[in-house]
Design a protein around this motif. Structure first.
Motif, mmCIF file in Angstrom:
data_model
loop_
_atom_site.group_PDB
_atom_site.id
_atom_site.type_symbol
_atom_site.label_atom_id
_atom_site.label_comp_id
_atom_site.label_asym_id
_atom_site.label_seq_id
_atom_site.Cartn_x
_atom_site.Cartn_y
_atom_site.Cartn_z
ATOM 1 N N UNK A 20 1.929 7.871 4.452
ATOM 2 C CA UNK A 20 1.769 6.449 4.834
ATOM 3 C C UNK A 20 2.467 5.660 3.719
ATOM 4 N N UNK A 21 2.301 6.050 2.590
ATOM 5 C CA UNK A 21 2.892 5.265 1.532
ATOM 6 C C UNK A 21 4.474 5.180 1.557
ATOM 7 N N UNK A 22 5.008 6.240 2.095
ATOM 8 C CA UNK A 22 6.462 6.534 2.384
ATOM 9 C C UNK A 22 6.966 5.672 3.400
ATOM 10 N N UNK A 26 5.003 -2.752 3.673
ATOM 11 C CA UNK A 26 4.166 -3.842 2.894
ATOM 12 C C UNK A 26 4.059 -3.340 1.256
ATOM 13 N N UNK A 27 4.195 -4.370 0.476
ATOM 14 C CA UNK A 27 3.784 -3.927 -0.906
ATOM 15 C C UNK A 27 2.497 -3.817 -1.275
ATOM 16 N N UNK A 28 1.703 -4.619 -0.663
ATOM 17 C CA UNK A 28 0.387 -4.688 -0.957
ATOM 18 C C UNK A 28 -0.125 -3.497 -0.313
ATOM 19 N N UNK A 29 0.244 -2.851 0.939
ATOM 20 C CA UNK A 29 -0.205 -1.683 1.534
ATOM 21 C C UNK A 29 0.226 -0.443 0.589
ATOM 22 N N UNK A 30 1.572 -0.540 0.075
ATOM 23 C CA UNK A 30 2.142 0.555 -0.778
ATOM 24 C C UNK A 30 1.184 0.692 -1.988
#
Length: 69
Positions: A20-22, A26-30
């Motif tokens: 999911x991170x990859x 979205x920088x917020x989600x990351x």
């Protein structure tokens, strides 16, 4: 991807968080997923358990699935 039947729940969770991170844009989600991975890394290891019938020792998820003689 690895066969999910050979992974523990913790291993599957880490894979899903990393994937999911990859794939997020979205920088917020990351940032939230990075924090989740940091929290996952801080977890204590899963304790090994002994199967009461045969005495085999291992991770609870894997002990439940072994062939007991």
């Amino acid at each position: 991807m690895t066969d999910d039947t050979t992974l523990t729940a913790r291993e599957r969770l880490r894979i899903h968080i990393r994937e999911a991170r990859r794939t997020t844009d979205s920088p917020i989600v990351e940032a939230q997923l990075a924090a989740a991975l940091d929290a996952w890394n801080d977890l204590p290891p899963t304790p090994l358990r002994e199967f009461p019938i045969c005495g085999r020792i291992g991770l609870p998820e894997r002990i439940q699935q072994h062939d007991c003689d």
